[in-house]
Scaffold this motif. Structure first.
Motif, PDB file in Angstrom:
ATOM      1  N   ILE A 191      -9.020   9.292  -2.131  1.00 17.19           N
ATOM      2  CA  ILE A 191      -7.844   9.117  -1.266  1.00 17.19           C
ATOM      3  C   ILE A 191      -8.182   9.537   0.157  1.00 17.19           C
ATOM      4  CG2 ILE A 191      -5.415   9.709  -0.893  1.00 17.19           C
ATOM      5  CD1 ILE A 191      -5.218  10.585  -3.736  1.00 17.19           C
ATOM      6  N   PRO A 192      -8.016   8.636   1.118  1.00 10.94           N
ATOM      7  CA  PRO A 192      -8.243   9.047   2.503  1.00 10.94           C
ATOM      8  C   PRO A 192      -7.093   9.940   2.995  1.00 10.94           C
ATOM      9  CG  PRO A 192      -7.679   6.709   2.393  1.00 10.94           C
ATOM     10  CD  PRO A 192      -7.714   7.212   0.984  1.00 10.94           C
ATOM     11  N   PRO A 247       0.837  -1.189   0.000  1.00 11.89           N
ATOM     12  CA  PRO A 247       0.000   0.000   0.000  1.00 11.89           C
ATOM     13  C   PRO A 247       0.878   1.248   0.000  1.00 11.89           C
ATOM     14  CG  PRO A 247      -0.174  -1.166   2.095  1.00 11.89           C
ATOM     15  CD  PRO A 247       0.687  -2.000   1.207  1.00 11.89           C
ATOM     16  N   THR A 248       0.416   2.300  -0.675  1.00  7.81           N
ATOM     17  CA  THR A 248       1.248   3.485  -0.834  1.00  7.81           C
ATOM     18  C   THR A 248       0.759   4.600   0.070  1.00  7.81           C
ATOM     19  OG1 THR A 248      -0.198   4.144  -2.642  1.00  7.81           O
ATOM     20  CG2 THR A 248       1.792   2.971  -3.231  1.00  7.81           C
ATOM     21  N   ASP A 285      -2.777   5.265  -1.597  1.00  4.51           N
ATOM     22  CA  ASP A 285      -3.767   4.584  -0.767  1.00  4.51           C
ATOM     23  C   ASP A 285      -4.133   5.427   0.448  1.00  4.51           C
ATOM     24  OD1 ASP A 285      -4.129   2.235  -2.315  1.00  4.51           O
ATOM     25  OD2 ASP A 285      -2.128   1.603  -1.713  1.00  4.51           O
ATOM     26  N   VAL A 286      -3.184   6.255   0.899  1.00  5.12           N
ATOM     27  CA  VAL A 286      -3.491   7.161   1.999  1.00  5.12           C
ATOM     28  C   VAL A 286      -2.511   8.340   1.976  1.00  5.12           C
ATOM     29  CG1 VAL A 286      -2.149   5.710   3.585  1.00  5.12           C
ATOM     30  CG2 VAL A 286      -3.727   7.374   4.538  1.00  5.12           C
ATOM     31  N   ALA A 315      -7.380   3.395   7.273  1.00  2.00           N
ATOM     32  CA  ALA A 315      -7.712   4.163   6.064  1.00  2.00           C
ATOM     33  C   ALA A 315      -7.599   3.294   4.819  1.00  2.00           C
ATOM     34  CB  ALA A 315      -6.795   5.379   5.953  1.00  2.00           C
ATOM     35  N   VAL A 316      -6.522   2.510   4.745  1.00  2.00           N
ATOM     36  CA  VAL A 316      -6.317   1.676   3.558  1.00  2.00           C
ATOM     37  C   VAL A 316      -7.422   0.646   3.438  1.00  2.00           C
ATOM     38  CG1 VAL A 316      -4.833  -0.076   2.519  1.00  2.00           C
ATOM     39  CG2 VAL A 316      -3.827   1.981   3.521  1.00  2.00           C
TER      40      VAL A 316
END
Ligand SMILES: Nc1ncnc2c1ncn2[C@@H]1O[C@H](COP(=O)(O)OP(=O)(O)OP(=O)(O)O)[C@@H](O)[C@H]1O
Ligand SMILES: [Mg+2]
Length: 482
Positions: free
Chosen positions: A79-80, A6-7, A52-53, A121-122
């Motif tokens: 995007i969170p 995840p980014t 991803d966040v 968040a992800v």
């Protein structure tokens, strides 16, 4: 953004904070990018596409966290954004959340706080790709996790029939949650404080089944040293689940029918008629219609049981629920195995959605446990999944005509099944692809305008494109069909 990790994009004007956050998040399995202010962050997002966040400081020179939040919720609303605020500045934290921030963290923060919020968040974004639901727990009623239409229907039926005396027949493939539903029906009824008794008709030797159901008197047969009540008696005032009812031997079916119809029976070797008040739920993974045709199951018993039929949908037909279910089981096994796996990466979920799941949710549950046991990192990646799932999509039955590449793609996405529902879905996907591609061509690849043409929100279109695996980056849009 195709990496399996995840980014996260970290935005802070203080270099040391950037460094600390980078190290923390990297160790937790994130691919980390940093920016020193809002402007730089926005440029990076525009170049690299959505993260991803995003974790951003509130106070920064130039474009601050609030401005960045506004800009992102305008153009990258999926995007969170997690806002870092100064200690005690509750006002701006609340304002940020009102503006659409996913959450906020006060300074000074602890490592665990950051990771918890980032992971949440992800996973939330992952789950909301199909339905906007915040967490597995929020989408579970009666312990039944899901947010698909099939699960909504199931909730509605449970609500309606739980507290009635009507007999219910739950049918469905192995592992689809039949027993779970039976328990829910009991717990939601006014019998909830009385016994819930299950009898597995498939597991009891044929010559013992009568005494198992109705009990026996002392000396009724060799080995009957004491008298003993059966399951019907034990379930008095409560609920009796006749599990695998399709496996009940034919000679017992008439006796069972009488017991259900009259609420009375005799123990084996007994003469006294026993009356009980029992709510009957039956479950089966067999095709009872076929068993009736082939003379293995009594039709009158079937109609007596099938007052309220509940058909469980196989997991492959509600693959939208997979992300939520995975998250649910990750939380459960984190607790049980004392682990702290953050979740499955979007790539892994994508593969799982294409698998056929012959063992349904039980199989999914086992796969989650097994992969978590053998996973050393924080995230479970696509390559941690068992072979049958990674290769499953290619295992599909050979099509009997030459498919176009779009059709092949659609079939691959549904796991290769060829039944009616899936055929309809794949046709619908084809139409959607064509319309989106045309709209994009019309508007020179402008997503906002194309969304308008299609009567969708910008986000709605992006989600749809992702679902259909249409490329978002090229402006001369040709769909990705291979
Ligand atoms: N919607 C769901 N949400 C969460 N857990 C579920 C769900 N459906 C099933 N499960 C879990 O999956 C496992 C299998 O469910 P269950 O035993 O109810 O299936 P079943 O249909 O009775 O299977 P079988 O035909 O093999 O007896 C259980 O651990 C159950 O808790
Ligand atoms: Mg069962």
């Amino acid at each position: 953004m195709t990496g399996a990790e995840p980014t996260v994009l970290v935005v802070d004007d203080e270099r040391n904070i950037r460094r600390v956050l980078r190290a923390m998040l990297k160790r937790a399995g994130y691919e980390v990018t940093t920016a020193a202010d809002g402007n730089e962050a926005l440029n990076i997002v525009e170049e690299d596409g959505p993260f991803d966040v995003v974790i951003t400081d509130l106070k920064m020179p130039g474009m601050d966290g609030m401005d960045l939040l506004r800009a992102l919720s305008d153009r990258f609303s999926e995007i969170p954004v997690v806002m870092i605020t100064a200690h005690g500045s509750v006002g701006s934290a609340v304002e940020a959340v009102k503006l659409g921030a996913f959450d906020y963290i006060e300074k000074p923060f602890e490592r665990d706080q950051i990771l918890q919020v980032a992971n949440k968040a992800v996973r939330t974004a992952e789950a909301s790709q199909t339905h906007a639901r915040p967490s597995a727990a929020a989408s579970a009623r009666f312990g039944i996790v899901g947010s698909s239409a099939a699960i909504d229907d199931l909730y509605a039926v449970i609500d309606r029939v739980a507290d009635t005396p009507s007999t219910i027949l739950i049918s469905g493939e192995s592992g689809t949650g039949k027993e779970l539903v039976a328990k829910a029906l009991h717990v939601e009824s006014s019998r909830k404080d009385k016994p819930f008794i299950r009898v597995n008709c498939a597991a009891i030797p044929h010559d013992l089944i009568e005494s198992e159901l109705f009990g026996h008197e002392k000396g009724a047969f060799t080995g009957a040293v004491n008298s003993k009540p059966g399951r019907f008696e034990l379930a008095h005032e409560g609920t009796l689940l006749l599990d695998e009812v399709g496996d009940i031997p034919f000679h017992m079916q008439a006796k069972l029918l009488r017991a259900i119809q009259e609420s009375e029976f005799e123990r084996v070797g007994g003469i006294r008629t026993i009356k009980v008040n029992v709510r009957i739920i039956a479950a089966t993974n067999r095709d009872l219609h076929r068993d009736i045709e082939e003379g293995r199951f009594r039709e009158d018993l079937f109609y007596r049981l099938n007052v309220v039929p509940i058909a469980m949908t196989p997991l492959r037909e509600r693959s939208d629920d997979i992300a939520l279910l995975v998250q649910h089981f990750v939380e459960r096994f984190n607790e049980r195995l004392n682990r702290s796996i953050a979740g499955f990466t979007p790539d892994a979920i994508e593969l799982m959605k294409r698998y056929r799941w012959p063992g349904n949710i039980r199989e999914l549950e086992n796969v989650v446990e097994r992969t978590m046991l053998f996973c050393d990192g924080v995230w479970v990646h696509a390559n941690n999944l068992p072979d049958e799932i990674r290769l499953g999509a290619e295992d599909s039955q050979p099509p009997d005509h030459d498919l176009t590449s779009e059709e092949a793609d659609a079939v691959a996405q549904t796991g290769g099944a060829t039944d009616l529902k899936q055929a309809v879905r794949s046709e619908a996907q084809k139409v959607a692809r064509r319309m989106i591609t045309q709209a994009l061509q019309q508007t020179g690849g402008n997503i906002t305008q194309a969304a308008k043409v299609l009567g969708l929100s910008r986000k709605g279109l992006q989600v749809k494109m992702k679902e259909l695996r249409l490329r978002q980056d090229s402006s001369q849009d040709t769909p990705e069909t291979e």
